[in-house]
Write an enzyme that holds these catalytic residues in place. Structure first.
Site, PDB file in Angstrom:
ATOM      1  N   LYS A  43     -12.773  54.422 -34.513  1.00  0.00           N
ATOM      2  CA  LYS A  43     -13.274  53.552 -33.454  1.00  0.00           C
ATOM      3  C   LYS A  43     -12.221  53.410 -32.356  1.00  0.00           C
ATOM      4  CE  LYS A  43     -15.581  49.965 -35.009  1.00  0.00           C
ATOM      5  NZ  LYS A  43     -15.563  48.708 -35.791  1.00  0.00           N
ATOM      6  N   ARG A 114     -11.695  43.994 -34.277  1.00  0.00           N
ATOM      7  CA  ARG A 114     -12.588  44.919 -34.989  1.00  0.00           C
ATOM      8  C   ARG A 114     -11.820  45.891 -35.871  1.00  0.00           C
ATOM      9  NH1 ARG A 114     -15.649  47.683 -30.099  1.00  0.00           N
ATOM     10  NH2 ARG A 114     -17.159  48.220 -31.729  1.00  0.00           N
ATOM     11  N   GLY A 123     -20.098  49.143 -42.096  1.00  0.00           N
ATOM     12  CA  GLY A 123     -20.277  47.829 -42.703  1.00  0.00           C
ATOM     13  C   GLY A 123     -19.314  47.493 -43.823  1.00  0.00           C
ATOM     14  N   MET A 125     -15.955  47.138 -43.657  1.00  0.00           N
ATOM     15  CA  MET A 125     -14.849  46.257 -43.296  1.00  0.00           C
ATOM     16  C   MET A 125     -15.312  45.281 -42.225  1.00  0.00           C
ATOM     17  SD  MET A 125     -11.677  48.817 -43.518  1.00  0.00           S
ATOM     18  CE  MET A 125     -12.481  49.854 -42.343  1.00  0.00           C
ATOM     19  N   ARG A 360     -19.253  57.479 -31.960  1.00  0.00           N
ATOM     20  CA  ARG A 360     -18.777  58.350 -33.048  1.00  0.00           C
ATOM     21  C   ARG A 360     -19.795  59.463 -33.207  1.00  0.00           C
ATOM     22  NH1 ARG A 360     -19.751  53.466 -37.025  1.00  0.00           N
ATOM     23  NH2 ARG A 360     -21.988  53.416 -36.954  1.00  0.00           N
ATOM     24  N   HIS A 476     -29.203  48.810 -41.592  1.00  0.00           N
ATOM     25  CA  HIS A 476     -28.309  49.293 -42.651  1.00  0.00           C
ATOM     26  C   HIS A 476     -29.029  50.252 -43.595  1.00  0.00           C
ATOM     27  CE1 HIS A 476     -26.396  48.845 -46.682  1.00  0.00           C
ATOM     28  NE2 HIS A 476     -25.311  49.055 -45.951  1.00  0.00           N
ATOM     29  N   SER A 827     -23.303  95.027 -60.368  1.00  0.00           N
ATOM     30  CA  SER A 827     -23.736  93.668 -60.070  1.00  0.00           C
ATOM     31  C   SER A 827     -23.112  92.736 -61.103  1.00  0.00           C
ATOM     32  CB  SER A 827     -25.256  93.572 -60.112  1.00  0.00           C
ATOM     33  OG  SER A 827     -25.649  92.243 -59.930  1.00  0.00           O
ATOM     34  N   GLY A 829     -22.726  89.810 -63.367  1.00  0.00           N
ATOM     35  CA  GLY A 829     -23.513  88.733 -63.969  1.00  0.00           C
ATOM     36  C   GLY A 829     -22.541  87.632 -64.314  1.00  0.00           C
ATOM     37  N   ASN A 831     -22.789  84.479 -64.935  1.00  0.00           N
ATOM     38  CA  ASN A 831     -23.035  83.496 -66.000  1.00  0.00           C
ATOM     39  C   ASN A 831     -22.452  84.007 -67.314  1.00  0.00           C
ATOM     40  OD1 ASN A 831     -24.424  82.088 -64.084  1.00  0.00           O
ATOM     41  ND2 ASN A 831     -26.453  82.524 -64.926  1.00  0.00           N
ATOM     42  N   CYS A 895     -25.151  88.523 -59.079  1.00  0.00           N
ATOM     43  CA  CYS A 895     -26.413  87.818 -59.273  1.00  0.00           C
ATOM     44  C   CYS A 895     -26.129  86.665 -60.223  1.00  0.00           C
ATOM     45  CB  CYS A 895     -27.497  88.740 -59.801  1.00  0.00           C
ATOM     46  SG  CYS A 895     -27.099  89.569 -61.339  1.00  0.00           S
ATOM     47  N   TYR A 915     -23.026  92.162 -51.410  1.00  0.00           N
ATOM     48  CA  TYR A 915     -24.122  91.191 -51.336  1.00  0.00           C
ATOM     49  C   TYR A 915     -23.991  90.123 -52.407  1.00  0.00           C
ATOM     50  CZ  TYR A 915     -26.249  93.438 -55.426  1.00  0.00           C
ATOM     51  OH  TYR A 915     -26.487  93.905 -56.677  1.00  0.00           O
TER      52      TYR A 915
HETATM   53  P1  ADP Z   1     -18.872  47.858 -37.176  1.00  0.00           P
HETATM   54  O1  ADP Z   1     -17.711  48.723 -37.454  1.00  0.00           O
HETATM   55  O2  ADP Z   1     -19.406  47.140 -38.348  1.00  0.00           O
HETATM   56  O3  ADP Z   1     -19.914  48.551 -36.363  1.00  0.00           O
HETATM   57  P2  ADP Z   1     -17.924  46.705 -34.745  1.00  0.00           P
HETATM   58  O4  ADP Z   1     -16.481  46.461 -34.625  1.00  0.00           O
HETATM   59  O5  ADP Z   1     -18.438  47.908 -34.074  1.00  0.00           O
HETATM   60  O6  ADP Z   1     -18.315  46.659 -36.259  1.00  0.00           O
HETATM   61  O7  ADP Z   1     -18.646  45.441 -34.197  1.00  0.00           O
HETATM   62  C1  ADP Z   1     -20.001  45.228 -34.421  1.00  0.00           C
HETATM   63  C2  ADP Z   1     -20.723  44.888 -33.143  1.00  0.00           C
HETATM   64  O8  ADP Z   1     -20.132  43.791 -32.509  1.00  0.00           O
HETATM   65  C3  ADP Z   1     -20.671  45.975 -32.105  1.00  0.00           C
HETATM   66  O9  ADP Z   1     -21.678  46.888 -32.286  1.00  0.00           O
HETATM   67  C4  ADP Z   1     -20.890  45.224 -30.830  1.00  0.00           C
HETATM   68  O10 ADP Z   1     -22.264  45.082 -30.590  1.00  0.00           O
HETATM   69  C5  ADP Z   1     -20.291  43.892 -31.122  1.00  0.00           C
HETATM   70  N1  ADP Z   1     -19.001  43.814 -30.452  1.00  0.00           N
HETATM   71  C6  ADP Z   1     -17.802  44.213 -30.899  1.00  0.00           C
HETATM   72  N2  ADP Z   1     -16.844  44.024 -29.978  1.00  0.00           N
HETATM   73  C7  ADP Z   1     -17.463  43.477 -28.920  1.00  0.00           C
HETATM   74  C8  ADP Z   1     -17.041  43.062 -27.632  1.00  0.00           C
HETATM   75  N3  ADP Z   1     -15.777  43.151 -27.251  1.00  0.00           N
HETATM   76  N4  ADP Z   1     -17.963  42.573 -26.796  1.00  0.00           N
HETATM   77  C9  ADP Z   1     -19.245  42.463 -27.171  1.00  0.00           C
HETATM   78  N5  ADP Z   1     -19.717  42.838 -28.367  1.00  0.00           N
HETATM   79  C10 ADP Z   1     -18.839  43.342 -29.223  1.00  0.00           C
HETATM   80 MG    MG Z   2     -19.808  49.362 -34.677  1.00  0.00          MG
END
Ligand code: ADP
Ligand code: MG
Ligand code: MG
Length: 943
Positions: A43, A114, A123, A125, A360, A476, A827, A829, A831, A895, A915
């Site tokens: 990120k 973040r 999701g 962390m 990403r 999710h 060929s 084999g 197995n 094969c 082959y």
């Molecule tokens: P995850 O890794 O779980 O996606 P993020 O760090 O991307 O968590 O944060 C989740 C959401 O929070 C982001 O998709 C965004 O919508 C919102 N967010 C994060 N940072 C900001 C920010 N600086 N301003 C507005 N929204 C934010």
């Molecule tokens: Mg995110």
């Protein structure tokens, strides 16, 4: 504030400390290296990269994964020295870029804190939003925005997230209060809440924190920031994240520690000209080149993925905010042309301005990967080579996933969103633990939830598919299922799940745990019961991609096929020939087996001639059809291989049958005697002449049957072997019962002759199994020569075919130079060769000790799944080398199951084989793997 990197250090300071203090832990988005995901996390690296290519990213900075590891290694859990000072100086830069200041009661700067490691772990962390709010700055925010409702909305979100993530307050405590106030206010969704409601919520949240932690919520904004940074670092070692890394085998080499991204907040919850959304630059379900995604007006961050309200699809934005839609399209183009990969991105619109918050590489299913690869190559975003390398060969297997059979029309029980394609059936279960329990017990289950959370992950693993009643295509459940290639239907709103009662209500209908349902992730339909599925067909894109693969590969891919129908399929899968056609499979058809039995039961070659003469035309016809289907491609026919008692019943079965027949005979004799006595009585009474005794056909019939079974039992007994796989089979059988091999060779050659006469260009290849000595080949070859001469003379043609051998016995590898004098092709084999090299019998090994060997790292892989390069592979290498020394033109292939496994295919490529041959459905995988093997050689192709 700008402290230099090196603070005054005494001369005696240890090298280690000085290197740590010299280390740069904090990077602004303008200076971080966008390629260094290990250091900055995915990120963070992408936030830097996007900033540097001029996309509209809110200002911010990254604290590195190295800082995280240093922090986690410190028993006192202090941030590494100097980090806080750096953070403060970076915050000043953010302040001047935004014109706001952190903790300022008039015009406060808020930030998000973040997480983000080198690999995306959705999701797993934690992230905290709206940090920097306290009782004073809240008032400033309200005055600045002239929006009280917004101020309290941000505040309650911050208290809850910070409370949960940084202070460890259970989420339920907040949720309960939120629901209570919603209920009291009589509103269904969060946007219905008034400023007063939100103020009440905030107040009660603060009380919860005090009650739970024994301390008031921290008012000092820098204290908030420090606690939040530590909390994000700690989340790297949180249970969820640790479990996830274990499950997906994420090693420290792949991702080590999380970075922290501190980003100036932008607000999607400032009213109806604000929004937040997530998107893909192309449709991750189909690969279509259209903007894909969902958004929510007047919402913040997680709202879209959390399923709080059902979001709108992005095409609606084109109507709602056309100008912003254009900006979004522009963002999409810039992302793709820069990253040259489909992007999964997150954005927020604040009062008509679009900000990009994350990007990403998009996770897609196989259908989408194939389509985007082909289209991106055609758009010249990628080269063909890059387009090929982008897809893992094994992924193509997903394309062979079944779909619902359209013949079985049935009314859907419920309708949701098509969130991850494919169809699956199973018993419904309503929580992840039950899913795991039943799944482990071997049941097929479908996980049915209101919505899923990261802690449900084990339930996904155990299920055939996932069904949710809330959330969209980016929820999710959808994201995780797509990643796993499992079908998912999301947001089927008519379903009401009751976890406690283990049931769900759909209208009047009640689904209990264990009831079978079928979901179709391609249409979003949910059905009651198990609905049959059909195999999918090849898309045009897949055909194109595999054509490019063939252009790039050196290894040819053939298929194993035993029947004309298999051969047709093999062609569809793109096989360039048949590498293994097993003749014994042709013997097993119910109308043929009695003839085969007759052949086996015969005592002399003369007796055996009768059944062989019956089998000859049958085999000839099979071969003709297969050769014709495949013309002008080669078809390698293997002469009879298994021990012949495999066609016979077991001694136990025969004993039982005999017992039954004898019983029958006793009854029949009794009945016959009874009749006879009755007749005699009758004759006496009438005074007529005595009749002949009753001649009973029935008894005679039974006696014949008994004799036949006895003979078979004797034969089975004779043929019994202690170790049949090492016994009387393959060429050993062919030489001791030459009439069998001769019949098969005759059938092959006559079929070829008939095709040639009909001007069909056929390429049969005769292959001898289980060979260990060249003399064996010499003898079988003499049968071939004799029959060839005869047929050529009879028909006045010249037969075109090849003669070769399987290499599946260790001695064959050691004799490869000699064998190559007789054989035009080898060929492997693998197995049998693997069993022979390890002296493992496969079933016993896989059932008893190979799992232990794998767990304890005694062997790297199961050698029956992944070709053992170090042992079996060395033998193969010798055989190839020696064989080609004798005959440089020698064609060499493999094969068996390894022929369809990508790692093994790479090895075969490196060995210089001609082959690989594998089962039909693996052919596409093998074709792509063969291209990868070749492309992997050249250094200048990379992604
Ligand atoms: P995850 O890794 O779980 O996606 P993020 O760090 O991307 O968590 O944060 C989740 C959401 O929070 C982001 O998709 C965004 O919508 C919102 N967010 C994060 N940072 C900001 C920010 N600086 N301003 C507005 N929204 C934010
Ligand atoms: Mg995110
Ligand atoms: Mg074999």
């Amino acid at each position: 504030m700008n402290t230099p990197d090196t603070i005054e250090l005494s001369q005696e300071a240890s090298l280690e400390t000085s290197s740590k203090i010299n280390q740069k832990f904090v990077f602004s988005f303008h200076e971080g290296d966008g390629k260094n995901k290990q250091l900055l996390g995915g990120k963070g690296a992408n936030l830097c990269e996007m900033t540097q290519i001029g996309l509209n990213v809110p200002p911010g900075f990254v604290i590195s994964t190295e800082a995280c590891l240093t922090y986690l290694a410190d028993p006192g859990r202090q941030l590494p020295e100097g980090v806080l000072e750096k953070v403060k100086s970076q915050m000043e830069k953010v302040e001047s870029a935004t014109g706001k200041s952190f903790g300022d009661p008039q015009n406060p700067l808020l930030v998000s804190v973040r997480s983000g490691s080198a690999l995306s772990m959705p999701g797993m962390m934690d992230t905290i939003l709206n940090l920097g709010l306290n009782s004073e700055t809240l008032q400033g925010l309200i005055q600045q925005t002239k929006n009280e409702r917004f101020g309290y909305d941000a505040y309650r979100r911050f208290i809850q997230l910070f409370g949960k993530v940084a202070l460890g307050v259970p989420d339920e405590k907040f949720d309960t209060i939120f629901e209570e106030v919603k209920h009291k206010a009589g509103v269904k969704v969060d946007i219905g809440l008034s400023a007063e409601n939100l103020q009440e919520i905030s107040q009660r949240f603060l009380e919860v924190v005090l009650e739970h932690t024994g301390r008031p919520f921290p008012e000092n904004v820098f204290e908030q920031l420090e606690i939040a940074i530590k909390a994000v670092f700690n989340s790297w070692m949180g249970k969820r994240a640790v479990d996830y890394r274990r499950e997906f085998n994420i090693t420290p080499q792949m991702a080590n520690g999380t970075a922290v991204n501190v980003v100036a907040m932008v607000f999607g919850n400032m009213g109806n000209d604000s929004a937040t959304g997530v998107g893909f630059t192309r449709d991750p379900g189909t690969g279509e080149n259209v903007m894909f995604g969902e958004y929510l007006v007047n919402a913040q961050g997680e709202d879209v993925v959390a399923g709080i309200r059902t979001p709108k699809t992005v095409s609606l934005l084109a109507e709602e905010m056309p100008d912003l839609y254009r900006q979004l399209e522009d963002l999409r183009d810039k992302l793709e042309s820069h990253y040259k990969e489909v992007q999964d991105f997150e954005y927020t619109i604040e009062k008509g301005i679009l900000y990009c918050l994350q990007t990403r590489n998009g996770k897609m299913n196989a259908t989408a990967m194939v389509r985007t690869s082909v289209e991106m190559a055609k758009e010249r975003l990628l080269t063909k080579e890059q387009a090929l390398l982008r897809i893992k060969p094994e992924m193509l297997e997903q394309l062979l996933h079944p779909r619902l059979d359209s013949k079985h029309q049935s009314e859907p029980l419920a309708q949701g969103l098509p969130a991850s394609p494919g169809a699956a059936s199973g018993q419904c279960v309503f929580d992840a633990d039950r899913a795991e329990l039943l799944g482990r017990a071997g049941q097929k289950v479908i996980l049915v939830r209101e919505e899923t959370k990261p802690e449900d992950i084990h339930g996904f693993f155990a299920s055939q598919g996932v069904l949710t009643s809330r959330g969209g295509k980016t929820s999710h459940a959808a994201v995780v299922a797509r990643g796993m290639g499992k079908p998912c239907v999301a947001g089927a709103e008519g379903i009401h799940v009751d976890v406690k009662l283990r049931q769900a209500k759909i209208g009047e209908k009640i689904l209990h745990e264990g009831d079978n349902i079928t979901i179709d992730g391609g249409t979003g339909c949910v059905y009651l019961g198990v609905i049959p599925t059909v195999e999918p067909t090849f898309s045009d894109e897949l055909k194109t991609l595999l054509m490019w693969a063939d252009e790039n590969a050196r290894l040819k891919v053939m298929a194993n096929a035993d029947t004309p129908n298999d051969a047709k399929n093999a062609l569809e899968y793109g096989a360039v020939g048949i590498g293994l056609c097993r003749t014994e499979r042709m013997f097993n058809a119910p109308e043929r087996l009695p003839i085969v039995l007759e052949m086996i039961l015969a005592d002399t070659p003369e007796e055996r001639e009768v059944p062989l003469n019956k089998l000859l035309p049958i085999q000839r016809q099979d071969f003709k059809e297969i050769f014709t289907t495949m013309a002008p491609r080669p078809v390698t026919v293997r002469l009879l291989d298994p021990p012949i008692h495999e066609f016979l019943p077991t001694e136990d079965e025969l004993r039982e049958e005999l017992q039954h027949l004898r019983h029958l005979k006793e009854t029949a004799v009794g009945v016959a005697n009874l009749f006879n006595s009755l007749r005699l009585l009758h004759a006496e009474n009438e005074g007529t002449q005595t009749q002949l005794p009753f001649n009973d056909k029935g008894v005679e019939l039974i006696e014949q049957a008994i004799a036949k079974k006895e003979l078979m039992r004797k034969k089975v007994h004779e043929l019994h072997e202690v170790n049949p796989m090492l016994g009387h089979r393959g060429v050993r059988l062919g030489l001791t019962y030459p009439e069998i091999y001769k019949m098969q060779i005759q059938a092959i050659l006559e079929a070829a002759a008939e095709c040639q006469q009909a001007n069909i260009d056929v390429r049969p290849e005769i292959m001898v199994p289980q060979v260990c000595a060249s003399e064996e080949l010499v003898r079988v070859k003499s049968f071939v020569d004799e029959l060839r001469k005869k047929i050529e003379e009879e028909k006045g043609i010249k037969l075109v075919f090849k003669f070769g051998t399987m290499i599946e016995v260790v001695r064959a590898c050691m004799q490869a130079d000699e064998l190559a004098k007789q054989a035009e092709f080898f060929s492997f084999g693998t197995n049998d060769l693997t069993q022979a090299t390890f002296s493992f019998s496969r079933e016993d090994a896989e059932n008893k000790f190979l799992p232990f060997y794998a767990e304890n790292n005694i062997l790297e892989n199961n050698p029956f799944e992944v070709l053992d390069a170090k042992g079996v592979g060395k033998l193969m290498q010798i055989a190839v080398e020696w064989g080609r020394k004798t005959n440089p033109e020698l064609k060499v292939g493999i094969c068996g199951e390894h022929g369809g496994q990508s790692e093994s295919i790479k090895f075969c490529h490196e060995l210089g084989l001609t082959y690989v041959s594998c089962s039909g459905p693996r052919v596409p995988v093998a074709r792509l793997a063969a291209a990868h093997a070749k492309l992997g050689e050249s250094k200048n192709v990379s992604l």
